[in-house]
Write a protein that holds these residues in place. Sequence first.
Motif, mmCIF file in Angstrom:
data_model
loop_
_atom_site.group_PDB
_atom_site.id
_atom_site.type_symbol
_atom_site.label_atom_id
_atom_site.label_comp_id
_atom_site.label_asym_id
_atom_site.label_seq_id
_atom_site.Cartn_x
_atom_site.Cartn_y
_atom_site.Cartn_z
ATOM 1 N N HIS A 118 0.828 -1.208 0.000
ATOM 2 C CA HIS A 118 0.000 0.000 0.000
ATOM 3 C C HIS A 118 0.860 1.254 0.000
ATOM 4 O O HIS A 118 1.824 1.365 0.752
ATOM 5 C CB HIS A 118 -0.950 -0.021 1.196
ATOM 6 N N HIS A 119 0.458 2.177 -0.872
ATOM 7 C CA HIS A 119 1.241 3.379 -1.143
ATOM 8 C C HIS A 119 0.531 4.649 -0.666
ATOM 9 O O HIS A 119 0.978 5.753 -0.987
ATOM 10 C CB HIS A 119 1.507 3.489 -2.652
ATOM 11 N N ASN A 147 6.395 3.807 7.783
ATOM 12 C CA ASN A 147 5.811 3.439 9.074
ATOM 13 C C ASN A 147 4.465 4.116 9.271
ATOM 14 O O ASN A 147 3.565 3.559 9.914
ATOM 15 C CB ASN A 147 6.757 3.825 10.209
ATOM 16 N N ALA A 148 4.324 5.319 8.726
ATOM 17 C CA ALA A 148 3.055 6.038 8.864
ATOM 18 C C ALA A 148 1.927 5.281 8.157
ATOM 19 O O ALA A 148 0.821 5.161 8.698
ATOM 20 C CB ALA A 148 3.205 7.448 8.294
ATOM 21 N N VAL A 149 2.180 4.773 6.964
ATOM 22 C CA VAL A 149 1.167 3.988 6.248
ATOM 23 C C VAL A 149 0.926 2.663 6.966
ATOM 24 O O VAL A 149 -0.215 2.213 7.121
ATOM 25 C CB VAL A 149 1.600 3.752 4.788
ATOM 26 N N ARG A 150 1.996 2.029 7.425
ATOM 27 C CA ARG A 150 1.865 0.782 8.196
ATOM 28 C C ARG A 150 0.971 0.981 9.417
ATOM 29 O O ARG A 150 0.053 0.186 9.668
ATOM 30 C CB ARG A 150 3.242 0.307 8.649
ATOM 31 N N ASN A 164 2.293 -9.057 10.666
ATOM 32 C CA ASN A 164 1.791 -9.317 9.314
ATOM 33 C C ASN A 164 1.437 -8.034 8.573
ATOM 34 O O ASN A 164 0.953 -8.080 7.434
ATOM 35 C CB ASN A 164 0.574 -10.244 9.359
ATOM 36 N N ILE A 165 1.654 -6.909 9.223
ATOM 37 C CA ILE A 165 1.530 -5.596 8.575
ATOM 38 C C ILE A 165 2.819 -4.845 8.882
ATOM 39 O O ILE A 165 3.038 -4.404 10.013
ATOM 40 C CB ILE A 165 0.319 -4.799 9.084
ATOM 41 N N GLU A 166 3.683 -4.731 7.916
ATOM 42 C CA GLU A 166 5.007 -4.153 8.156
ATOM 43 C C GLU A 166 5.337 -3.055 7.154
ATOM 44 O O GLU A 166 4.536 -2.721 6.284
ATOM 45 C CB GLU A 166 6.085 -5.244 8.111
ATOM 46 N N THR A 167 6.537 -2.508 7.293
ATOM 47 C CA THR A 167 7.031 -1.438 6.426
ATOM 48 C C THR A 167 8.126 -1.959 5.513
ATOM 49 O O THR A 167 9.021 -2.681 5.957
ATOM 50 C CB THR A 167 7.626 -0.288 7.273
ATOM 51 N N LEU A 168 8.047 -1.603 4.253
ATOM 52 C CA LEU A 168 9.187 -1.736 3.351
ATOM 53 C C LEU A 168 9.255 -0.428 2.577
ATOM 54 O O LEU A 168 8.405 -0.137 1.742
ATOM 55 C CB LEU A 168 9.041 -2.928 2.395
ATOM 56 N N TYR A 169 10.262 0.359 2.905
ATOM 57 C CA TYR A 169 10.347 1.706 2.349
ATOM 58 C C TYR A 169 10.470 1.698 0.827
ATOM 59 O O TYR A 169 11.112 0.827 0.238
ATOM 60 C CB TYR A 169 11.565 2.438 2.916
ATOM 61 N N GLY A 306 4.891 10.265 6.018
ATOM 62 C CA GLY A 306 6.133 9.534 5.806
ATOM 63 C C GLY A 306 7.342 10.424 5.645
ATOM 64 O O GLY A 306 8.476 9.951 5.783
ATOM 65 N N ALA A 307 7.141 11.717 5.373
ATOM 66 C CA ALA A 307 8.277 12.616 5.151
ATOM 67 C C ALA A 307 9.181 12.700 6.377
ATOM 68 O O ALA A 307 10.405 12.809 6.247
ATOM 69 C CB ALA A 307 7.772 14.015 4.780
ATOM 70 N N ARG A 308 8.610 12.603 7.574
ATOM 71 C CA ARG A 308 9.428 12.696 8.776
ATOM 72 C C ARG A 308 10.334 11.478 8.944
ATOM 73 O O ARG A 308 11.279 11.504 9.730
ATOM 74 C CB ARG A 308 8.569 12.892 10.024
ATOM 75 N N GLU A 309 10.059 10.409 8.176
ATOM 76 C CA GLU A 309 10.938 9.234 8.213
ATOM 77 C C GLU A 309 12.099 9.360 7.232
ATOM 78 O O GLU A 309 13.062 8.603 7.307
ATOM 79 C CB GLU A 309 10.118 7.975 7.913
ATOM 80 N N VAL A 310 12.004 10.318 6.311
ATOM 81 C CA VAL A 310 13.024 10.493 5.283
ATOM 82 C C VAL A 310 14.000 11.600 5.653
ATOM 83 O O VAL A 310 15.205 11.472 5.431
ATOM 84 C CB VAL A 310 12.364 10.796 3.919
ATOM 85 N N VAL A 311 13.497 12.692 6.202
ATOM 86 C CA VAL A 311 14.359 13.831 6.525
ATOM 87 C C VAL A 311 14.443 14.017 8.034
ATOM 88 O O VAL A 311 13.501 13.695 8.773
ATOM 89 C CB VAL A 311 13.857 15.130 5.860
#
Length: 364
Positions: A118-119, A147-150, A164-169, A306-311
């Motif tokens: 899921h995107h 992680n935010a979408v997860r 069973n619901i995880e993150t793959l960036y 999700g931006a806070r996970e990138v910057v």
Amino acid sequence: MAGSTDKQQWILQFCHGYDGPFMDCARQYAVLFKDTDYKVCTVYLTGEPSEDVVKGSASDEVLFFNYSSKQVRGLKLAAIRDFKKLVASRDFAYCIAHRFKPIYIALLGSKLPVIGVHHAFGDYKRKSRQLFANFFKNRLRLLGVSNAVRDDMRACLPGFEPNNIETLYNRIDVEAVQAEQVSREEAREYLGLPQDAWVVGNVGRLHPDKDQTTLINGFALALPQLPAGSLLAIMGSGRLEQQLKNLAIELGVVDSVRFLGQVPNGRRYFKAFDLFALTSDHEPFGMVLLEAMAAGVPVIATDCGGAREVVGPGARFAYKSENALAAKLTEQQADGNLTLVEVPEAFTDRIAIEKYAAWIYQKS
């Protein structure tokens, strides 16, 4: 979900379409199986056959169901029949399905284990989708692009085991992206930007969820403190174009804001920017941030989604706060230590391959 095997097996990757970033998403998941015993068959539900898409998908085989968006509304019975025929044609270990419609078709059209990717936020807000996912939870596992979408999915589907619901960036092939990016001078010439201006760049649909209104307001507030001739360059198109142009006129900054329109393969020209600013409302991830980093461009982004996970925290500002954005623009322009920018290792293929392998073979 899938163990080792002595028999040649295939991974079925099922994508809604290849528009925008989704062809590269297919590439990202196909390379997870590079140098393994698996082959990858990537199937696009919508979109006409394209040799460029075949090349860009990095898969052993690429197929096109060639449905229109209209044809895959409702029950999608024809697509389910086509999917059943494909699954019967060879030995598939499991299916990776991107977005809800392909997940729906894959679960109803086969008995394969399905990994749903899921995107975006809110895919399981509807009660009907929650019921559907819970009905198939014994052979459905879910990945969010951040992680935010997860966490959004976990909140909607409390009946699922959390692991069973995880993150793959999302991630980029840094070397490939850098190889296609042109020089600063070439990029500015192509985009019609002056060579000597300090330029803030933004890329995205001209849409409320990208919040270019705050971007223009914040830039206008900061402009008196920025170098003479500074520009805001917005790459993208959408329904708010005229409204945003009117805003620039009202604020008296129309000569300092350039609307570049839709630029094909726009990331080639990111070196034209001195700073990249993302003002989106709860961006699920923000691939453009990685593409700007690959170009060596400093980035700032809203402190949400999700931006806070990138910057890092020093490059974030409060969402919808034009004053916070103006302060950040002024601060970033004045800071002379922002020339070296690297894509964090968490968003590379190597880390993704390791994380995916650890997750897929875990015992639920």
